[in-house]
Design an enzyme around this catalytic site. Structure first.
Site, PDB file in Angstrom:
ATOM      1  N   HIS A 140       0.848  -1.190   0.000  1.00  0.00           N
ATOM      2  CA  HIS A 140       0.000   0.000   0.000  1.00  0.00           C
ATOM      3  C   HIS A 140       0.884   1.240   0.000  1.00  0.00           C
ATOM      4  CE1 HIS A 140      -3.186   2.801   0.975  1.00  0.00           C
ATOM      5  NE2 HIS A 140      -4.080   1.827   0.917  1.00  0.00           N
ATOM      6  N   ARG A 163      -6.692  10.634   0.038  1.00  0.00           N
ATOM      7  CA  ARG A 163      -6.433  10.955  -1.368  1.00  0.00           C
ATOM      8  C   ARG A 163      -7.732  11.112  -2.138  1.00  0.00           C
ATOM      9  NH1 ARG A 163      -3.679   6.286  -3.421  1.00  0.00           N
ATOM     10  NH2 ARG A 163      -4.167   5.256  -1.441  1.00  0.00           N
TER      11      ARG A 163
END
Length: 399
Positions: A140, A163
């Site tokens: 990740h 994000r």
């Protein structure tokens, strides 16, 4: 039926940190219901905490139970076995599955709990189960780096929402280098390219609009010392790129979002604009971290564990991250819960069907005898009336 899960009573950090996270809320609800059953129906459900299963017991192709250690003593438990022991994204010890199948990831930190060491995979492979896609390990991109302990082997995960709500990833020149909303493997790859260019550390930057939308997250991470609030000028100073360079990054990004410029990384979705150097920001250091293992034990559509001949073991089931071949080469965000819930239910249904079939075929003589003593009689001329009779009881009952 024996259901084995790994780790402590607290769910793993990468599934969320509080009940406000969907994964955590679901997990707590399931745990609470199970604990309620142990109190209301102790003959039906028993939980043993802090026990360590050491082996799967079998006779021929039939699994008969497990051997486990508890309070320093060795015990056995007989029955159908369902395993949900998790993945191996924190397997850093001797016999590491990571070191064997993905040595390039062995040096990374992990978002997993310390219990995610692939014990279930190892025990099952010892009795002849198949490992599948073991090299498919998800890294990740946004692991939160603690400035006070940057090399910590276990890190918290920055939620995808950071994000998703418009957070930008900036290198040490204050520049973007990717589509921040790209797949996890893509964004991680872009970050590694920046490291090769000596443009680390990477920072995730949220403007005031995004910070307000994600107030819970920013307070949570800030409270842990993993995120800081600062002005645009302070951000430029911390990065070391200068205010002009940071302003250019923001101006270019705003123009891309407005359709006036083309994004070199192909980003198509934009939120919580504009970015301005005169704004306030929440900022965190980021690095790629081990997150999820798509590889695991081969199962069929019934969650039955397959042997070396591609036939299912009798009385053995696996679900969750322990099972391989479910997510392909790279898991999508959120689908780990689907894997747990879907194959968890499939495993439970399959195990129950196995027990019922064994009951009917004479595998559980006492229960079968009781079942054979009972008969139901329905009289079509009297709707709603059912007569229940059982031999040896000397009476019948109407409902």
């Amino acid at each position: 039926m024996l259901i084995l899960r790994s780790g402590h009573s607290q769910p793993r950090t990468h599934r969320g940190h509080d009940a406000k996270f969907p994964g955590m809320a679901i997990t707590y609800a399931l745990m609470q219901r199970l604990e309620e059953l142990t109190e209301s129906e102790p003959d039906r459900v028993q939980i043993i905490k802090k026990a360590r299963v050491t082996s799967i017991n079998k006779s021929g192709n039939t699994v008969t139970g497990v051997t486990y250690e508890y309070n320093g003593e060795t015990h056995t438990a007989d029955g159908v076995v369902v395993l949900a022991t998790g993945g191996y994204a924190a397997d850093f010890g001797d016999g590491s599955l990571l070191k064997q199948h993905r040595p390039d990831t062995f040096g990374l930190s992990s978002t997993n709990g310390t219990h995610a060491t692939g014990d279930g995979q190892k025990m099952l492979m010892e009795i002849g189960a198949n490992g599948i896609d073991m090299d498919k390990v998800q890294v990740h991109p946004t692991g939160l780096v603690d400035p006070k302990d940057p090399t910590a082997k276990f890190k918290f995960l920055a939620a995808e929402a950071l994000r998703g709500e418009g957070g930008l990833l900036l290198n040490s020149d204050g520049e973007r280098f990717s589509d921040e909303l790209g797949h996890r493997d893509y964004v991680s790859g872009q970050m590694w390219k920046e490291k090769e260019k000596n443009k680390w550390p990477i920072r995730l930057v949220l403007n005031s609009k995004a910070s307000n939308v994600l107030d819970f997250h920013t307070r949570h991470y800030s409270g842990r010392g993993l995120m800081k609030k600062m002005t645009g000028k302070e951000l430029a100073k911390e990065i070391g790129c200068g205010e002009a360079a940071l302003k250019k990054t923001f101006d270019d990004y705003n123009a891309i979002a407005d359709g006036k410029k083309k994004d070199p990384w192909g980003k198509r979705f934009f939120h919580n604009l504009p970015f301005s150097i005169d704004d306030d920001f929440h900022v965190a250091l980021m690095e790629p971290v081990l997150h999820f293992t798509m590889g695991g034990i081969e199962i069929n559509e019934h969650a039955e564990v397959l042997n070396s001949e591609q036939k299912p073991f009798e009385g053995l089931y696996a679900c969750g991250e322990l099972a391989g071949g479910v997510h392909g080469a790279n898991r999508l965000g959120g689908s780990s819960l689907l894997g747990c819930v879907v194959y968890g239910r499939v495993a439970g249904d399959s195990a129950s069907q196995f027990l019922f079939k064994r009951l009917l075929s004479g595998g559980a003589s006492t229960a079968q005898q009781r079942l054979g003593q009972i008969s139901l009689h329905i009289d079509p001329s009297t709707p709603g009336k059912i007569a229940v009779e059982w031999t040896g009881a000397g009476s019948g009952r109407e409902v």
